[in-house]
Motif scaffolding. Structure first.
Motif, mmCIF file in Angstrom:
data_model
loop_
_atom_site.group_PDB
_atom_site.id
_atom_site.type_symbol
_atom_site.label_atom_id
_atom_site.label_comp_id
_atom_site.label_asym_id
_atom_site.label_seq_id
_atom_site.Cartn_x
_atom_site.Cartn_y
_atom_site.Cartn_z
ATOM 1 N N TYR A 67 0.751 -1.215 -0.052
ATOM 2 C CA TYR A 67 0.115 0.042 -0.123
ATOM 3 C C TYR A 67 0.716 1.163 0.149
ATOM 4 O O TYR A 67 0.502 2.296 -0.478
ATOM 5 C CB TYR A 67 -0.972 0.089 1.138
ATOM 6 N N TYR A 68 2.062 1.275 0.381
ATOM 7 C CA TYR A 68 2.955 2.341 0.516
ATOM 8 C C TYR A 68 3.867 2.742 -0.648
ATOM 9 O O TYR A 68 4.149 3.723 -0.808
ATOM 10 C CB TYR A 68 3.714 2.231 1.689
ATOM 11 N N CYS A 69 3.884 1.762 -1.627
ATOM 12 C CA CYS A 69 4.909 1.542 -2.561
ATOM 13 C C CYS A 69 4.203 2.333 -4.030
ATOM 14 O O CYS A 69 3.084 1.914 -4.457
ATOM 15 C CB CYS A 69 5.170 0.354 -2.689
ATOM 16 N N LEU A 159 16.153 -8.442 1.016
ATOM 17 C CA LEU A 159 14.381 -8.771 1.064
ATOM 18 C C LEU A 159 14.132 -7.959 2.262
ATOM 19 O O LEU A 159 14.031 -8.753 3.401
ATOM 20 C CB LEU A 159 14.207 -10.039 0.872
ATOM 21 N N ARG A 160 13.697 -6.769 2.242
ATOM 22 C CA ARG A 160 13.290 -6.156 3.624
ATOM 23 C C ARG A 160 12.032 -6.598 4.121
ATOM 24 O O ARG A 160 11.052 -7.028 3.610
ATOM 25 C CB ARG A 160 12.929 -4.513 3.498
ATOM 26 N N HIS A 161 11.935 -7.064 5.397
ATOM 27 C CA HIS A 161 10.819 -7.580 6.182
ATOM 28 C C HIS A 161 9.779 -6.704 6.090
ATOM 29 O O HIS A 161 8.491 -7.233 6.154
ATOM 30 C CB HIS A 161 11.133 -8.521 7.335
ATOM 31 N N GLU A 162 10.208 -5.403 6.258
ATOM 32 C CA GLU A 162 9.070 -4.424 6.179
ATOM 33 C C GLU A 162 8.510 -4.062 7.506
ATOM 34 O O GLU A 162 8.587 -2.961 7.971
ATOM 35 C CB GLU A 162 7.897 -4.372 5.130
ATOM 36 N N THR A 163 7.879 -4.996 8.255
ATOM 37 C CA THR A 163 7.767 -4.821 9.758
ATOM 38 C C THR A 163 7.517 -6.380 10.199
ATOM 39 O O THR A 163 7.524 -7.001 9.663
ATOM 40 C CB THR A 163 6.479 -4.164 9.697
ATOM 41 N N LEU A 307 9.452 4.800 -5.843
ATOM 42 C CA LEU A 307 8.654 4.155 -4.823
ATOM 43 C C LEU A 307 7.865 5.126 -3.816
ATOM 44 O O LEU A 307 6.976 4.919 -3.218
ATOM 45 C CB LEU A 307 9.764 3.489 -3.941
ATOM 46 N N TYR A 308 8.555 6.370 -3.729
ATOM 47 C CA TYR A 308 8.000 7.390 -2.969
ATOM 48 C C TYR A 308 8.448 8.954 -3.722
ATOM 49 O O TYR A 308 9.319 8.752 -4.603
ATOM 50 C CB TYR A 308 8.813 7.549 -1.807
ATOM 51 N N ASP A 309 7.997 9.758 -3.391
ATOM 52 C CA ASP A 309 8.052 11.216 -4.137
ATOM 53 C C ASP A 309 9.536 11.747 -3.661
ATOM 54 O O ASP A 309 10.023 11.675 -2.641
ATOM 55 C CB ASP A 309 6.960 12.137 -3.640
HETATM 56 N N1 5AD Z 1 8.930 5.031 1.367
HETATM 57 C C1 5AD Z 1 10.251 4.676 1.688
HETATM 58 N N2 5AD Z 1 10.540 3.541 1.301
HETATM 59 C C2 5AD Z 1 9.740 2.623 0.503
HETATM 60 N N3 5AD Z 1 9.994 1.370 0.070
HETATM 61 C C3 5AD Z 1 8.946 1.304 -0.696
HETATM 62 N N4 5AD Z 1 7.989 2.165 -0.643
HETATM 63 C C4 5AD Z 1 8.533 3.189 0.146
HETATM 64 C C5 5AD Z 1 8.158 4.546 0.368
HETATM 65 N N5 5AD Z 1 6.970 4.824 0.215
HETATM 66 C C6 5AD Z 1 11.120 0.802 0.297
HETATM 67 C C7 5AD Z 1 10.662 -0.664 1.009
HETATM 68 C C8 5AD Z 1 11.133 -1.615 0.053
HETATM 69 C C9 5AD Z 1 12.468 -1.026 -0.486
HETATM 70 C C10 5AD Z 1 12.918 -1.428 -1.916
HETATM 71 O O1 5AD Z 1 11.940 0.521 -0.623
HETATM 72 O O2 5AD Z 1 11.130 -1.020 2.247
HETATM 73 O O3 5AD Z 1 11.576 -3.075 0.625
#
Ligand code: 5AD
Ligand code: FES
Length: 344
Positions: A67-69, A159-163, A307-309
């Motif tokens: 959802y964040y990507c 491979l980030r586990h993310e949380t 992935l982000y702005d």
């Molecule tokens: N903000 C910061 N990091 C992000 N990632 C993905 N989306 C965002 C975001 N909006 C990170 C995730 C992913 C890595 C490649 O980039 O943690 O594993």
């Protein structure tokens, strides 16, 4: 609170309550105290050497919907691209001349890049650039697939586990994606023999200090070779567009804590950190990071791997960026080295 940082240094771990207390109550004193320790640990091990990894973002097609990507499959505004094998090899060639000895192939989970294609890509790069390490960062795959890439010559996997918290994971991902599988992937990768990196975003939506405490405890249990952390940064075309970015200070504090608990770990100062502070990467190094991952992707596709702005360093060619980064490192008394920068 400094006592807790001392305990972390000797024991390499705290219990959950102690971590939460530290994270919720730290101030400038603790930040500086942890940073000084972390920097000392890093320079004792690595000196003033900074390892560089050439990042090649070779596809932004993705079958997932984190959802964040910004490159989640539901984002129909994302301009999709996929680099060809030839284009990727060209990036490696450029990188090699600039002194890179690690290439990180990162992409979305792109079904078009089949196992056979990845295997072919990895073995070709290994053939042409025999003294280089290859890091893959292409998401969750079966154990068999991971094994094939490894046998083809891949050395490392990010491979980030993310949380590490189940509830939190569910708020960041659709139900098709599970934390259990992600953790299993990391275990499989480690068992196969990769140098493995996990990691998480700081300040992602709904993240609590308990979540971060669990992330640190997870890291301790996995014992990864690398840990990637950076602030969450909103992307305009996602449901979390209006959320604030993660805290810069908290990210720095966590870099220090991770260095203190996993002394030899390879710890990048990330592009996300550089995105929220113009000296973010350098500050990351000064608080314990020892790796930089500049972009080698062709300039026209850089902004598309969004992935982000506001992603930093999207306007410079690989050579310009490397030069800029060298100058910035010199400014803080560090320098890059021309070697693979393996885990010791
Ligand atoms: N903000 C910061 N990091 C992000 N990632 C993905 N989306 C965002 C975001 N909006 C990170 C995730 C992913 C890595 C490649 O980039 O943690 O594993
Ligand atoms: Fe990339 Fe300055 S570090 S342009």
């Amino acid at each position: 609170m400094k006592k807790l940082i001392d305990i972390l240094e000797t024991e390499n771990i705290l219990d959950k309550e102690q971590f939460v207390y530290l994270l919720a109550n730290f101030g400038l004193n603790e930040l500086e105290y942890a940073a000084a320790k972390a920097r000392k640990i890093a320079t004792d091990i690595f000196g003033y050497d900074i390892y560089i990894r050439g990042l090649i973002e070779f596809t932004n097609y993705c079958k997932n919907d984190c959802y964040y990507c910004g490159i989640q499959k539901s984002n129909c505004k994302a301009q999709r691209y996929r680099l060809s094998k030839e284009q990727i090899l060209e990036c490696c060639g450029t990188g090699y001349k600039l002194g890179y000895r690690t290439f990180v192939l990162q992409g979305g989970e792109d079904p078009d890049y089949s196992d056979d294609k990845i295997v072919d890509l990895v073995s070709t790069i290994k053939n042409e650039f025999a003294d280089c390490a290859i890091t893959l960062s292409i998401g969750e795959k079966s154990r068999e697939s991971y094994k094939k890439y490894f046998d083809a010559g891949a050395d490392r996997y990010l491979l980030r586990h993310e949380t590490a918290n189940e509830e939190h994971y569910k708020r960041l991902h659709p139900k098709e994606q599970s934390l259990k599988n992600r953790k299993q992937c990391l275990i499989n990768l480690k068992e196969i023999g990769y140098q493995v990196g996990c990691g998480f975003m700081v300040g992602s939506p709904y993240q609590s200090m308990e979540c971060i405490a669990e992330d640190l405890i997870f890291i301790h249990s996995l014992q990864p070779h690398m840990v990637g952390i950076g602030p969450f940064i909103p992307h305009a075309d996602t449901r979390y567009a209006k959320e604030p970015h993660g805290s810069f200070e908290l990210t720095l504090f966590l870099i220090s804590l991770i260095r203190i608990m996993q002394k030899k770990v390879l710890l990048p100062a990330t592009t996300a950190l550089a995105t929220i502070d113009s000296w973010g990467r350098e500050k990351g190094i000064l608080v314990g990071a020892n790796v930089l991952m500049p972009n080698l992707s062709p300039k026209p596709v850089r902004k598309k791997y969004s992935l982000y702005d506001g992603k930093a360093c999207t306007n410079e060619e690989a050579a310009e960026c490397k030069k800029c980064l060298e100058e910035r490192l010199t400014f803080i008394g560090y320098h890059t080295v021309i070697n693979r920068g393996d885990y010791i």
